[in-house]
Design an enzyme around this catalytic site. Structure first.
Site, PDB file in Angstrom:
ATOM      1  CD  GLU A  96      -2.525  -1.159   2.710  1.00 27.67           C
ATOM      2  OE1 GLU A  96      -3.324  -2.080   2.900  1.00 27.67           O
ATOM      3  OE2 GLU A  96      -2.290  -0.272   3.549  1.00 27.67           O
ATOM      4  CB  CYS A 117       2.261   6.948   4.057  1.00 27.22           C
ATOM      5  SG  CYS A 117       2.549   5.669   5.256  1.00 27.22           S
ATOM      6  CB  CYS A 124       5.325  -5.964   9.290  1.00 27.75           C
ATOM      7  SG  CYS A 124       6.485  -5.294  10.489  1.00 27.75           S
ATOM      8  CB  CYS A 128       2.907  -3.101  16.321  1.00 27.30           C
ATOM      9  SG  CYS A 128       4.644  -2.827  15.969  1.00 27.30           S
ATOM     10  CB  CYS A 131       0.032  -2.786  13.049  1.00 22.03           C
ATOM     11  SG  CYS A 131       0.570  -2.701  11.351  1.00 22.03           S
ATOM     12  CB  CYS A 355      -0.509   0.567   8.877  1.00 19.44           C
ATOM     13  SG  CYS A 355       0.846  -0.436   8.444  1.00 19.44           S
TER      14      CYS A 355
HETATM   15  S1  SF4 Z   1       3.344  -0.842  13.021  1.00 14.98           S
HETATM   16 FE1  SF4 Z   1       2.832  -2.577  11.711  1.00 14.98          FE
HETATM   17  S2  SF4 Z   1       4.168  -2.348   9.928  1.00 14.98           S
HETATM   18 FE2  SF4 Z   1       4.997  -1.025  11.550  1.00 14.98          FE
HETATM   19  S3  SF4 Z   1       6.535  -2.304  12.616  1.00 14.98           S
HETATM   20 FE3  SF4 Z   1       4.597  -2.572  13.726  1.00 14.98          FE
HETATM   21  S4  SF4 Z   1       3.634  -4.408  12.778  1.00 14.98           S
HETATM   22 FE4  SF4 Z   1       5.254  -3.666  11.411  1.00 14.98          FE
END
Ligand code: SF4
Length: 378
Positions: A96, A117, A124, A128, A131, A355
């Site tokens: 994205e 962005c 990933c 987190c 996310c 995200c």
């Molecule tokens: S916010 Fe999402 S994309 Fe960014 S490091 Fe954490 S898990 Fe990965």
């Protein structure tokens, strides 16, 4: 997983690397500069359009390289002028890229300040908890060319309806590495990308208008501080004590606050510029006044600006956004402690702008569509 494209993209080349390849193949080195002009200033998407190059060189380039390794699949625009592009890579992975237009008084959306962005990984690994990108896990790192190409697609898209000022090469004002992926986990591609964007022969885009946002990879923060690229650094903090941060950011177990904060301080001292601490406010998780007081101490010590972002609902996760009253009380504690703070009521709710959400939804529809005939993007 490492992905090797069929042909490298010209957007991954530097002037030096392209000159060296040209010389090796018997072409004059000065052609490299002309090629860069076609890419970054003229924005062509075909070798045929590089009209001041000999036909034989255009043919050779077409055999050795591709131009765009990324193609836009979906373009979603929200009411609050956030525009999200879903891009497909050569291996059919999806990423994205988001264009955010900051409204300015007396100026139409097209002339407002624009921030892009970009994504730097497919998926990933850092998980987190707020996310969507982390939900589907990590697939692969992007090449520098795949990052640069996202930005050049945005330039081409903007050129189509907004006349560019003579001196400007880029069609936006800021770049943030805040899309899918942890930029410091794809360190070499990140630094190569920044150097290409920054170069006079490239997009000639000032490093201080580039923000690298990290979940907190302390060793790479220290390495970046020494790299000689004066980018801005944003840290996804989201918890002002280890106990709270660990609930949201699994990386905190590896690099707890006593390791992360000195690295951030070293970066700040090296560049002398304010850091940004990102803090997503989640009801009953990190929105207490004690957290606000701890956060104020950290921000003061780091000479950092705090960006509070009320939690944006992610499908499949249970957390909630705090009430406006709780958000305001949290921010008030920071302000009263003399900390520079903004609260960003998230843009793009209506287009899955948090995200990774658009990608997740599209991958689901693609998987469903594979079971039945027809185009999932129709
Ligand atoms: S916010 Fe999402 S994309 Fe960014 S490091 Fe954490 S898990 Fe990965």
């Amino acid at each position: 997983m490492r992905f090797t494209p069929q042909k490298p993209s010209l957007f991954g080349e530097t002037l030096e690397s392209l000159s060296a390849t040209l010389i090796e193949a018997g072409h004059p080195a000065f052609r490299a500069k002309q090629i860069m002009e076609w890419l970054y200033k003229q924005r062509v998407d075909s070798f045929e359009l590089m009209s001041n190059l000999p036909k034989s060189l255009r043919h050779w380039l077409g055999e050795q390289f591709c131009i765009y390794p990324v193609k836009p699949l979906l373009d979603k625009r929200s009411n609050d002028v956030t525009q999200k592009l879903l891009m497909e890579l050569e291996d059919r992975s999806l990423i994205e890229t988001v264009l955010i237009r900051a409204p300015q008084e007396g100026v139409g959306a097209e002339q407002s300040r624009k921030t892009v962005c970009v994504s730097i990984q497919v998926g990933c690994a850092y998980g987190c908890r707020f996310c969507a990108s982390g939900l589907a896990g990590f697939k692969r790192n992007l090449h520098a060319s795949e990052v640069v190409a996202q930005l050049m697609h945005i330039c081409r898209m903007e050129d189509a309806h907004t006349p560019r000022a003579e001196e400007a090469i880029a069609s936006f004002d800021n770049i943030v590495f805040m899309g899918m992926g942890e930029p410091l986990a794809n360190y070499d591609a990140l630094v190569r990308t920044i150097k290409i964007l920054n170069a006079e022969w490239g997009l000639y885009f000032g490093a201080r208008r580039i923000t690298v946002s990290t979940s907190g990879l302390a060793p790479q923060i220290l390495k970046l501080a020494e790299e000689g690229v004066a980018v801005r650094l944003a840290i996804s903090l989201h918890g002002a004590t280890n106990e709270v941060r660990e609930k949201i950011m699994p990386i905190n177990k590896k690099y707890p606050l006593e390791v992360l904060l000195p690295a951030a301080k070293a970066f700040q001292e090296q560049h002398g510029r304010m850091l940004t601490l990102e803090f997503i406010l989640i009801e009953d998780i990190n929105d207490s006044l004690e957290q606000a007081r701890e956060l104020a101490k950290i921000a003061y010590e780091l000479h950092a600006h705090v960006n509070c972002i009320p939690y944006n609902k992610v499908e499949g996760l249970e957390w909630k956004r705090p009430s406006i009253g709780r958000q305001d009380a949290f921010v008030k504690v920071l302000r009263e402690a003399g900390v520079s703070v903004t609260i960003r009521r998230e843009k793009g709710h209506d287009i899955n702008a948090a995200c990774g959400q658009l990608r997740l939804k599209t991958e689901k529809s693609m998987a469903e569509a594979e079971a039945r005939p027809g185009d999932p993007f129709a």
